[in-house]
Design a protein around this motif. Structure first.
Motif, mmCIF file in Angstrom:
data_model
loop_
_atom_site.group_PDB
_atom_site.id
_atom_site.type_symbol
_atom_site.label_atom_id
_atom_site.label_comp_id
_atom_site.label_asym_id
_atom_site.label_seq_id
_atom_site.Cartn_x
_atom_site.Cartn_y
_atom_site.Cartn_z
ATOM 1 N N ARG A 28 0.821 -1.202 0.000
ATOM 2 C CA ARG A 28 0.000 0.000 0.000
ATOM 3 C C ARG A 28 0.860 1.258 0.000
ATOM 4 N NH1 ARG A 28 -3.899 -1.224 4.986
ATOM 5 N NH2 ARG A 28 -1.893 -1.943 5.779
ATOM 6 N N ILE A 29 0.270 2.325 -0.495
ATOM 7 C CA ILE A 29 0.967 3.600 -0.583
ATOM 8 C C ILE A 29 -0.033 4.705 -0.279
ATOM 9 C CG2 ILE A 29 0.520 3.759 -3.087
ATOM 10 C CD1 ILE A 29 3.205 5.237 -3.352
ATOM 11 N N SER A 30 0.428 5.751 0.372
ATOM 12 C CA SER A 30 -0.453 6.883 0.659
ATOM 13 C C SER A 30 0.339 8.177 0.592
ATOM 14 C CB SER A 30 -1.110 6.732 2.039
ATOM 15 O OG SER A 30 -0.131 6.705 3.059
ATOM 16 N N LEU A 31 -0.387 9.257 0.439
ATOM 17 C CA LEU A 31 0.207 10.593 0.406
ATOM 18 C C LEU A 31 -0.176 11.293 1.697
ATOM 19 C CD1 LEU A 31 1.774 12.683 -1.334
ATOM 20 C CD2 LEU A 31 -0.456 13.526 -2.100
ATOM 21 N N LEU A 57 5.060 4.404 2.234
ATOM 22 C CA LEU A 57 4.940 3.050 1.708
ATOM 23 C C LEU A 57 4.787 2.051 2.846
ATOM 24 C CD1 LEU A 57 7.887 3.165 -0.855
ATOM 25 C CD2 LEU A 57 5.470 3.543 -1.348
ATOM 26 N N GLU A 58 4.017 1.021 2.588
ATOM 27 C CA GLU A 58 3.866 -0.027 3.592
ATOM 28 C C GLU A 58 5.167 -0.798 3.777
ATOM 29 O OE1 GLU A 58 0.446 -3.191 4.918
ATOM 30 O OE2 GLU A 58 0.615 -2.689 2.790
ATOM 31 N N ARG A 59 5.848 -1.047 2.662
ATOM 32 C CA ARG A 59 7.126 -1.761 2.687
ATOM 33 C C ARG A 59 8.143 -1.000 1.837
ATOM 34 N NH1 ARG A 59 7.388 -5.980 -0.012
ATOM 35 N NH2 ARG A 59 5.491 -5.788 -1.267
ATOM 36 N N SER A 60 9.413 -1.347 2.013
ATOM 37 C CA SER A 60 10.478 -0.693 1.249
ATOM 38 C C SER A 60 10.604 -1.318 -0.137
ATOM 39 C CB SER A 60 11.807 -0.795 2.011
ATOM 40 O OG SER A 60 11.692 -0.248 3.294
ATOM 41 N N ARG A 114 9.296 7.302 2.104
ATOM 42 C CA ARG A 114 9.762 6.380 3.147
ATOM 43 C C ARG A 114 8.731 5.299 3.407
ATOM 44 N NH1 ARG A 114 10.578 11.296 6.498
ATOM 45 N NH2 ARG A 114 12.701 12.077 6.186
ATOM 46 N N SER A 115 9.213 4.165 3.861
ATOM 47 C CA SER A 115 8.316 3.129 4.360
ATOM 48 C C SER A 115 7.979 3.459 5.815
ATOM 49 C CB SER A 115 8.988 1.760 4.281
ATOM 50 O OG SER A 115 10.073 1.685 5.192
ATOM 51 N N VAL A 116 6.999 2.763 6.357
ATOM 52 C CA VAL A 116 6.620 2.965 7.756
ATOM 53 C C VAL A 116 7.827 2.739 8.662
ATOM 54 C CG1 VAL A 116 5.212 2.063 9.641
ATOM 55 C CG2 VAL A 116 4.193 2.395 7.372
ATOM 56 N N ARG A 117 8.563 1.668 8.404
ATOM 57 C CA ARG A 117 9.733 1.356 9.234
ATOM 58 C C ARG A 117 10.814 2.416 9.086
ATOM 59 N NH1 ARG A 117 14.610 -0.997 8.735
ATOM 60 N NH2 ARG A 117 15.434 -2.131 10.538
ATOM 61 N N GLU A 118 11.031 2.895 7.881
ATOM 62 C CA GLU A 118 12.056 3.911 7.662
ATOM 63 C C GLU A 118 11.713 5.221 8.363
ATOM 64 O OE1 GLU A 118 13.708 2.393 3.305
ATOM 65 O OE2 GLU A 118 12.004 3.769 3.440
#
Length: 242
Positions: free
Chosen positions: A38-41, A64-67, A95-99
């Motif tokens: 998934r992706i969001s702005l 981003l949900e993932r990298s 960036r991803s959520v983790r990043e």
């Protein structure tokens, strides 16, 4: 006459433009797969607060949900190019959520911008997951955050030579400017959660008189800053002799 309404309306207007631009692209998110991408702005910083002056940067996070950048790389580049082509001055990160957690842990300025976020397009669950990753229990507990923002403010004031009433003050960053009021709110938010001035009175963090002074000052500085941007036709926050 009310600059507060003007900066909120401008932010909502830009929201609608961004949504139309985002919808021009087909975002392959693999929603039916166990391995979603998934992706969001997301709006961050001052724009994330829903405040936008005429020539302020539009701060965006492509979350981003993932990298897995390859999936969305072409669309992201085309989307950002479109924004520049239509004349929007955007500041962006991808960036991803983790990043987000990694970057926020290493830089309190990044953390501060992410604390003030709202989803413009896409699944809001990503922003919620990001907020969960940067919460005080994981990184930057309130005491450490307070010390960092205090040091940041002291350094900013030092650059102004501690001249609260300098002849040509920057209404955003000079001592007593908008950034000082925002710093109060950032520290309170890190300690209490999402708050506004009325909440801080209820929490006995501020008195009602202190709240009224802060609100009055904020409204005046918003009005001056809005007028400065219109007059100079650029992102200029210094109240010069001219």
């Amino acid at each position: 006459e009310d600059a507060g309404l003007l900066i909120q309306d401008l932010a909502r207007f830009i929201d609608s433009i961004l949504q139309m631009a985002w919808d021009r692209f087909t975002w392959n998110e693999n929603r039916n797969s166990w391995r979603k991408n998934r992706i969001s702005l997301v709006a961050v910083g001052g724009y994330g607060r829903g405040e936008l002056h005429p020539h302020s940067d539009i701060d965006l996070l492509v979350l981003l949900e993932r990298s897995a950048y390859g999936t969305h790389k072409d669309n992201i580049q085309s989307f950002l190019t479109l924004l520049w082509d239509i004349g929007l001055e955007v500041g962006h990160s991808v960036r991803s959520v983790r990043e987000c957690r990694v970057q926020a842990r290493n830089d309190v300025t990044v953390l501060t911008a992410l604390m003030e976020s709202r989803t413009i397009c896409g699944d809001d669950e990503l922003r919620v997951a990001m907020q969960h990753q940067i919460r005080p229990a994981k990184i930057w507990p309130p005491e450490r955050f307070f010390e960092a923002k205090r040091d940041e403010q002291n350094e900013r004031h030092r650059k102004s030579d501690h001249t609260e009433y300098s002849l040509e003050p920057n209404v955003k960053t000079s001592p007593g400017g908008l950034r000082d009021t925002q710093t109060v709110m950032w520290i309170a938010r890190r300690n209490f959660g999402t708050v506004n001035f009325d909440d801080l009175v209820a929490l006995e963090f501020l008195t009602a008189a202190e709240r009224d002074v802060l609100l009055q000052g904020q409204r005046l500085l918003w009005k001056i800053r809005f007028a400065l941007h219109l007059t100079s036709k650029r992102n200029d926050d210094r109240l010069s002799f001219e």
